[in-house]
Enzyme design. Structure first.
Site, PDB file in Angstrom:
ATOM      1  CB  CYS A 167      -0.897   0.055   1.227  1.00 29.25           C
ATOM      2  SG  CYS A 167      -1.367  -1.528   1.913  1.00 29.25           S
ATOM      3  CB  SER A 168       2.882   3.072  -1.400  1.00 29.01           C
ATOM      4  OG  SER A 168       3.721   4.187  -1.170  1.00 29.01           O
TER       5      SER A 168
ATOM      6  CD  GLU B  89      -4.329   6.561   1.309  1.00 25.50           C
ATOM      7  OE1 GLU B  89      -3.102   6.756   1.448  1.00 25.50           O
ATOM      8  OE2 GLU B  89      -4.850   5.420   1.334  1.00 25.50           O
TER       9      GLU B  89
END
Length: 359
Positions: free
Chosen positions: A195-196, A258
């Protein structure tokens, strides 16, 4: 005897030099006084510590300029961001007022949210994230630090792009990772494979060709975190499914807001997992869908030695994707997804699913 006129002339003649002498003496005294004062000021200044002396205005401006350069690769100060409907045309600036702590390690500087954190992770907070609106249209950029401060998230200034990679082996098991304790957000929590964030750079902002920019960013981070090179998982191996939007706090300082791109890949067992970056990932584990459902229900996982059950924490985005039922729906259709390189439901692929944690 002299006349009165003669006496007045003599008196007048004697008065002229007397007045001149008085003026000369006065000017001499004033000059000496000024000289003494200047000398005293010079001696006092040279005896000061360098930090106590006056700094010329040019030097002050230069210092601020250096601090701005130190903050990011841009010449702009950290509270100015570009905003436009297009990421590459007719930029206009807008003011954004985040907390802007100094990265310098000075004992006299004000406290920073990065005080005491791992220096490698602190340095990564300089990276520039892609700011978007709720339709996933690029509106600007901000540092990873600014876009993860809870106070900016609460102000609605920090929505940015992210991705979540789900890697499956040939048996259909999902590779999980445990985030390292050095991580600033959600340390020591279990989550999906990787995850990034795609960064604010041309190659990772490309939206065509099945979201090529995000897939490039995913390949970059798979290698950085897990040692998985593009020889093992390439751009073509990553399949875009859909996007979610969510918001979640990590603690009282940090959080996430996000639009998260969901990417699937399926490969054989990856031997390079022995080369994981311990500053990013402390542990990895393959789980079946049944095992993951049990973890979600009990918040427990078999320990590394396989002897006991241990309590675990999960990241909020992973929890939301799994508990929504979408993950298991996609998991059941894994073979079809990998064959078609897409979801069979094109409408679902175009949606942005709004998710939130249940209280």
């Amino acid at each position: 005897t002299k006349s009165v006129e003669d006496q007045e002339m003599v008196v007048g003649y004697r008065c002229v030099p007397t007045l001149s002498n008085f003026l000369l003496i006065f000017l001499l005294v004033v000059g000496i006084r000024i000289t003494m004062l200047s000398k005293q000021k010079f001696l006092a200044t040279t005896s000061m510590a360098p930090s106590q002396r006056m700094i010329p205005m040019r030097a002050t401006r230069s210092s601020k300029y250096v601090n701005r350069l130190r903050w990011s690769n841009s010449l702009l100060p950290p509270n100015i961001f570009f905003a436009s409907k297009s990421a590459h045309s007719s930029f206009s600036h807008r003011n954004f007022v985040p907390t802007t702590p100094s990265f310098a390690t000075s004992t006299s500087s004000p406290s920073s949210p990065l005080d005491g954190v791992d220096p490698t992770q602190a340095d990564l907070m300089r990276e520039e994230c892609i700011l978007v609106n709720e339709n996933d249209e690029i509106i600007g950029h901000s540092s990873k630090l600014e876009s993860h401060l809870l106070e900016n998230i609460d102000k609605g200034n920090a929505l940015h792009r992210a991705f979540s990679v789900f890697v499956f082996d040939q048996q259909g098991r999902l590779l999980l990772q445990k985030r390292a304790s050095e991580k600033i957000t959600f340390p020591d929590t279990w989550t999906n494979t990787c995850c990034s964030h795609p960064l604010y750079r041309k190659e990772e902002m490309e939206e065509g060709n099945n979201h090529l920019g995000v897939r490039r960013a995913a390949c970059r981070k798979l290698e950085h975190e897990l040692g998985i090179s593009q020889n093992m998982i390439s751009l073509d191996d990553l399949v875009f499914l859909t996007r979610i939007i969510y918001k979640a706090p990590s603690d009282t300082t940090w959080g996430e807001h996000e639009i998260d791109y969901i990417l699937f890949a399926q490969k054989a067992a990856i031997p390079e997992l022995e080369n994981i970056n311990q500053n990013e990932v402390s542990e990895t584990r393959y789980v079946s869908s049944t095992e993951l459902k049990n973890i979600l229900q009990t918040r427990q996982m078999i320990s590394r030695d396989g002897q006991t059950q241990e309590m675990v924490q999960l990241t909020p985005w992973f929890t939301m994707i799994a508990e929504s039922g979408l993950l298991f729906q996609w998991w059941d259709a894994l073979e079809e997804i990998m064959e078609k390189k897409a979801l069979s439901d094109s409408e679902q692929a175009q949606n942005i699913f709004k998710m939130k944690l249940e209280n």
